[in-house]
Scaffold this active site. Structure first.
Site, PDB file in Angstrom:
ATOM      1  N   SER A  76       0.828  -1.222   0.000  1.00 33.12           N
ATOM      2  CA  SER A  76       0.000   0.000   0.000  1.00 33.12           C
ATOM      3  C   SER A  76       0.857   1.265   0.000  1.00 33.12           C
ATOM      4  O   SER A  76       0.330   2.366   0.086  1.00 33.12           O
ATOM      5  CB  SER A  76      -0.943  -0.005   1.207  1.00 33.12           C
ATOM      6  OG  SER A  76      -0.220  -0.158   2.408  1.00 33.12           O
ATOM      7  N   ASN A 136      -1.782  -2.261  13.126  1.00 32.63           N
ATOM      8  CA  ASN A 136      -3.248  -2.128  13.152  1.00 32.63           C
ATOM      9  C   ASN A 136      -3.685  -0.854  13.872  1.00 32.63           C
ATOM     10  O   ASN A 136      -4.558  -0.125  13.389  1.00 32.63           O
ATOM     11  CB  ASN A 136      -3.894  -3.353  13.800  1.00 32.63           C
ATOM     12  CG  ASN A 136      -3.588  -4.617  13.029  1.00 32.63           C
ATOM     13  OD1 ASN A 136      -3.035  -4.555  11.928  1.00 32.63           O
ATOM     14  ND2 ASN A 136      -3.936  -5.767  13.594  1.00 32.63           N
ATOM     15  N   THR A 178     -40.870  25.101  -9.415  1.00 35.82           N
ATOM     16  CA  THR A 178     -41.081  23.736  -8.908  1.00 35.82           C
ATOM     17  C   THR A 178     -41.302  22.896 -10.163  1.00 35.82           C
ATOM     18  O   THR A 178     -41.872  23.406 -11.148  1.00 35.82           O
ATOM     19  CB  THR A 178     -42.301  23.619  -7.969  1.00 35.82           C
ATOM     20  OG1 THR A 178     -43.472  23.931  -8.720  1.00 35.82           O
ATOM     21  CG2 THR A 178     -42.206  24.561  -6.780  1.00 35.82           C
ATOM     22  N   HIS A 179     -40.836  21.678 -10.154  1.00 31.91           N
ATOM     23  CA  HIS A 179     -40.890  20.811 -11.345  1.00 31.91           C
ATOM     24  C   HIS A 179     -40.202  21.456 -12.546  1.00 31.91           C
ATOM     25  O   HIS A 179     -40.568  21.171 -13.690  1.00 31.91           O
ATOM     26  CB  HIS A 179     -42.333  20.455 -11.728  1.00 31.91           C
ATOM     27  CG  HIS A 179     -43.190  20.044 -10.579  1.00 31.91           C
ATOM     28  ND1 HIS A 179     -43.365  18.736 -10.211  1.00 31.91           N
ATOM     29  CD2 HIS A 179     -43.890  20.775  -9.671  1.00 31.91           C
ATOM     30  CE1 HIS A 179     -44.155  18.675  -9.157  1.00 31.91           C
ATOM     31  NE2 HIS A 179     -44.488  19.904  -8.806  1.00 31.91           N
ATOM     32  N   SER A 206     -15.428  24.313 -28.098  1.00 32.53           N
ATOM     33  CA  SER A 206     -15.607  23.029 -28.765  1.00 32.53           C
ATOM     34  C   SER A 206     -14.548  22.908 -29.859  1.00 32.53           C
ATOM     35  O   SER A 206     -14.118  23.899 -30.430  1.00 32.53           O
ATOM     36  CB  SER A 206     -17.010  22.977 -29.372  1.00 32.53           C
ATOM     37  OG  SER A 206     -17.030  22.071 -30.450  1.00 32.53           O
ATOM     38  N   LYS A 217     -19.349  27.629 -29.585  1.00 31.52           N
ATOM     39  CA  LYS A 217     -19.628  27.049 -28.270  1.00 31.52           C
ATOM     40  C   LYS A 217     -18.803  27.634 -27.136  1.00 31.52           C
ATOM     41  O   LYS A 217     -17.643  27.973 -27.288  1.00 31.52           O
ATOM     42  CB  LYS A 217     -19.381  25.526 -28.326  1.00 31.52           C
ATOM     43  CG  LYS A 217     -20.411  24.790 -29.154  1.00 31.52           C
ATOM     44  CD  LYS A 217     -21.745  24.691 -28.457  1.00 31.52           C
ATOM     45  CE  LYS A 217     -21.671  23.742 -27.334  1.00 31.52           C
ATOM     46  NZ  LYS A 217     -22.273  22.472 -27.407  1.00 31.52           N
ATOM     47  N   ASN A 275     -18.724  26.167 -23.240  1.00 28.03           N
ATOM     48  CA  ASN A 275     -19.340  25.138 -22.407  1.00 28.03           C
ATOM     49  C   ASN A 275     -18.981  25.268 -20.924  1.00 28.03           C
ATOM     50  O   ASN A 275     -17.839  25.554 -20.596  1.00 28.03           O
ATOM     51  CB  ASN A 275     -18.900  23.751 -22.884  1.00 28.03           C
ATOM     52  CG  ASN A 275     -19.356  23.462 -24.298  1.00 28.03           C
ATOM     53  OD1 ASN A 275     -20.412  23.930 -24.724  1.00 28.03           O
ATOM     54  ND2 ASN A 275     -18.553  22.719 -25.031  1.00 28.03           N
ATOM     55  N   GLU A 281     -20.271  20.830 -15.058  1.00 27.30           N
ATOM     56  CA  GLU A 281     -20.619  19.464 -15.486  1.00 27.30           C
ATOM     57  C   GLU A 281     -19.712  18.444 -14.798  1.00 27.30           C
ATOM     58  O   GLU A 281     -20.166  17.383 -14.357  1.00 27.30           O
ATOM     59  CB  GLU A 281     -20.480  19.334 -17.004  1.00 27.30           C
ATOM     60  CG  GLU A 281     -21.494  20.179 -17.764  1.00 27.30           C
ATOM     61  CD  GLU A 281     -21.084  20.363 -19.212  1.00 27.30           C
ATOM     62  OE1 GLU A 281     -20.873  19.360 -19.902  1.00 27.30           O
ATOM     63  OE2 GLU A 281     -20.967  21.514 -19.661  1.00 27.30           O
ATOM     64  N   TYR A 303      -9.104  -6.303  13.181  1.00 27.97           N
ATOM     65  CA  TYR A 303      -8.542  -5.844  11.907  1.00 27.97           C
ATOM     66  C   TYR A 303      -8.599  -6.937  10.848  1.00 27.97           C
ATOM     67  O   TYR A 303      -8.342  -8.109  11.119  1.00 27.97           O
ATOM     68  CB  TYR A 303      -7.086  -5.385  12.092  1.00 27.97           C
ATOM     69  CG  TYR A 303      -6.440  -4.958  10.784  1.00 27.97           C
ATOM     70  CD1 TYR A 303      -6.619  -3.684  10.279  1.00 27.97           C
ATOM     71  CD2 TYR A 303      -5.693  -5.866  10.024  1.00 27.97           C
ATOM     72  CE1 TYR A 303      -6.061  -3.296   9.069  1.00 27.97           C
ATOM     73  CE2 TYR A 303      -5.127  -5.489   8.808  1.00 27.97           C
ATOM     74  CZ  TYR A 303      -5.322  -4.205   8.340  1.00 27.97           C
ATOM     75  OH  TYR A 303      -4.782  -3.821   7.138  1.00 27.97           O
ATOM     76  N   GLN A 349      -7.452  -2.046   4.394  1.00 26.77           N
ATOM     77  CA  GLN A 349      -6.444  -1.260   3.663  1.00 26.77           C
ATOM     78  C   GLN A 349      -7.092  -0.479   2.508  1.00 26.77           C
ATOM     79  O   GLN A 349      -6.549   0.523   2.058  1.00 26.77           O
ATOM     80  CB  GLN A 349      -5.354  -2.196   3.133  1.00 26.77           C
ATOM     81  CG  GLN A 349      -4.244  -1.511   2.372  1.00 26.77           C
ATOM     82  CD  GLN A 349      -3.035  -2.412   2.187  1.00 26.77           C
ATOM     83  OE1 GLN A 349      -2.302  -2.687   3.126  1.00 26.77           O
ATOM     84  NE2 GLN A 349      -2.848  -2.911   0.986  1.00 26.77           N
ATOM     85  N   LYS A 392      -8.211   3.715   2.498  1.00 26.19           N
ATOM     86  CA  LYS A 392      -7.444   4.939   2.280  1.00 26.19           C
ATOM     87  C   LYS A 392      -7.651   5.561   0.899  1.00 26.19           C
ATOM     88  O   LYS A 392      -7.882   6.765   0.785  1.00 26.19           O
ATOM     89  CB  LYS A 392      -5.962   4.671   2.533  1.00 26.19           C
ATOM     90  CG  LYS A 392      -5.644   4.744   4.028  1.00 26.19           C
ATOM     91  CD  LYS A 392      -4.292   4.213   4.378  1.00 26.19           C
ATOM     92  CE  LYS A 392      -4.222   2.707   4.334  1.00 26.19           C
ATOM     93  NZ  LYS A 392      -5.140   2.039   5.300  1.00 26.19           N
TER      94      LYS A 392
END
Ligand code: ARG
Length: 465
Positions: free
Chosen positions: A26, A113, A158-159, A280, A286, A288, A293, A320, A325, A328
């Site tokens: 690790s 541990n 709303t909606h 783009s 464009k 964006n 996003e 343990y 492990q 992390k």
């Protein structure tokens, strides 16, 4: 990865298969906890010396050696050895390389541990502080933007259908409340993280006369974990933290989704700064909103991190197990992702240009003042249900005539009920509608000012610990 003599070679008649070594290791990711690991070892060595478990002089040498290792790693003089199984083994082996037999005494009355449980708690304490600082910065930006837009009328939805008029300040302060709750959740996660597991040892404590409270004090922990089995096998605090990060991400994602909508040509409520957009490769026109996003998308991976922990833990017998492990990388990923999202979202929001006239004209469409028209009749004595019905009929007429309530002639109103007078136009004026929604928590500028005050006050008083 190479296959050097293992620490446990005495018990084994064969060396580990090369592939097992790679699979087990690790260090490639837990090396990021080297500072916490060394700080924890310094506290442990100090305690061992104080309690006479090792000689004072040896304790001092170990501490000096550990400080050197920490310095050498941060100076880039000491590189992590990919052959080491994990950061704990790496530091200990390096210490022994420097000090000889004295270095071998550090691991008295300790196991990896409890050591790893300590390291991850210390790491998370640091990172919760960092994330909280960023959330506070974001809140300050939101408050500033809200103060500048107390009278910026926009449609409330709303909606995703235009519903009632609000202001941008009102809308923004909704996000401020979410973030205040996030701060609360991080405080809670911090409190449960700040419990000291060292001294649990492998699982069953130790026969040495250790002083756990001393170690806890030295490392700034509020208390020690009360049961040694739980001390090494508890990852609830990671789950608490990942839950808090997931909820924060969900809030950022909802905010991001709105920004995606708002900067589309269909809305054009805002214009993002060019520095926070991309173009783009084919469509020259464009611009964006990639950041927002991506934040939406990255929310998914943080949920994945939370799911990793929940699923990883659900079948584990005490105490343990190596499965743990896997905690992390999930925690690290959530930390990195949340910080990255906040670091880009904050300046993007700060530089975003609001287009009030587009918000205002969108609010003028969609009969957003229909509730206010009904309320007008209620205030003149009619029951709400009757008023609702009359207003509905008027809206239908407007749609048919391709007009709106503001432009419908008074005689059409009067045909429905003689409670309507010329003052109906004032009552359904959008600015009036917003101003009058002065109930606690509402969009009227006075009501939003109070929300801002409340939020600023909470923010100023907020203490993580
Ligand atoms: N690398 C291990 C982890 O992250 C450290 C603890 C290993 N303990 C053990 N008994 N193998 O969980």
């Amino acid at each position: 990865m190479g296959n050097k003599q293992k620490m446990w070679a005495g018990r084994f008649s064969k060396q580990a298969d090369e592939r097992v070594n790679d699979f087990n290791s690790s260090i490639s990711f837990d090396c990021r906890m080297y500072k916490q690991d060394i700080e924890g070892s310094i506290a442990h060595a100090t305690m061992l010396g104080k309690q006479g478990i090792i000689e004072q002089g040896e304790s001092e040498k170990i501490i000096a050696g550990l400080k050197e290792i920490s310095q050498d790693i941060s100076d880039g003089k000491l590189l992590f050895d990919p052959d080491a199984e994990d950061i704990h083994m790496f530091v200990e082996a390096n210490l022994t390389g420097r000090l000889g037999d004295t270095g071998k005494r550090l691991h008295t009355s300790r196991s990896r541990n409890d050591q790893v449980a300590l390291d991850i708690r210390m790491y998370m304490r640091d990172e919760i502080k960092n994330i909280v600082e960023l959330v506070k910065q974001l809140l300050e930006v939101i408050i500033k933007l809200a103060k500048d837009n107390l009278t910026t009328v926009m449609p409330g939805y709303t909606h995703l259908q235009r519903a009632q008029p609000i202001t941008l300040a009102h809308h923004l302060m909704a996000y401020a409340q979410m973030l205040l709750r996030d701060l609360d959740r991080f405080k809670d996660a911090y409190r449960r993280t700040n419990c000291m597991p060292l001294g649990s040892c492998a699982l069953a404590g130790t026969t040495y006369p250790i002083d756990r409270e001393f170690v806890a004090d030295m490392l700034g922990f509020d208390e020690v974990c009360q049961n040694s089995l739980d001390g090494v096998s508890d990852r609830d605090f990671c789950i608490d933290f990942l839950t808090a990060v997931s909820t924060l991400m969900m809030h950022l994602s909802r905010f991001s989704e709105e920004i995606v909508l708002w900067c589309s040509w269909e809305f054009k409520f805002i214009e993002l700064d060019d520095a926070y957009c991309t173009g783009s490769s084919i469509m020259p026109q464009k611009k964006n909103p990639d950041i927002t996003e991506l934040i939406r998308g990255k929310t998914a991976r943080v949920y994945g991190d939370l799911n990793t922990l929940l699923t990883m833990m659900k079948g584990l017998s005490l105490a343990y197990n190596k499965d743990m492990q896997e905690d992390k990388e999930a925690v690290f990923d959530a930390v990195d992702t949340a910080k990255l999202c906040l670091i880009t979202f904050i300046p993007m929001l700060e530089t975003m240009k609001v287009i009030p006239e587009n918000m205002r004209s969108a609010a003028a469409k969609g009969f957003i003042n229909a509730t206010d028209c009904a309320d007008y009749l209620v205030k003149k004595g009619m029951s709400f249900r009757d008023a609702y019905k009359i207003t509905g009929t008027l809206v239908a007429q407007c749609i048919e005539k391709n007009t709106d309530l503001e432009n419908l002639p008074l005689e059409e109103y009067e045909k429905m009920t003689n409670l309507f007078n010329n003052d109906v136009y004032e009552a359904i004026n959008l600015e009036t509608c917003v101003m009058q929604r002065n109930s606690q928590g509402g969009p009227a500028p006075e009501a939003v000012k109070k929300q801002i005050e409340y939020t600023q006050n909470k923010l100023d008083k907020y203490k993580l610990f």
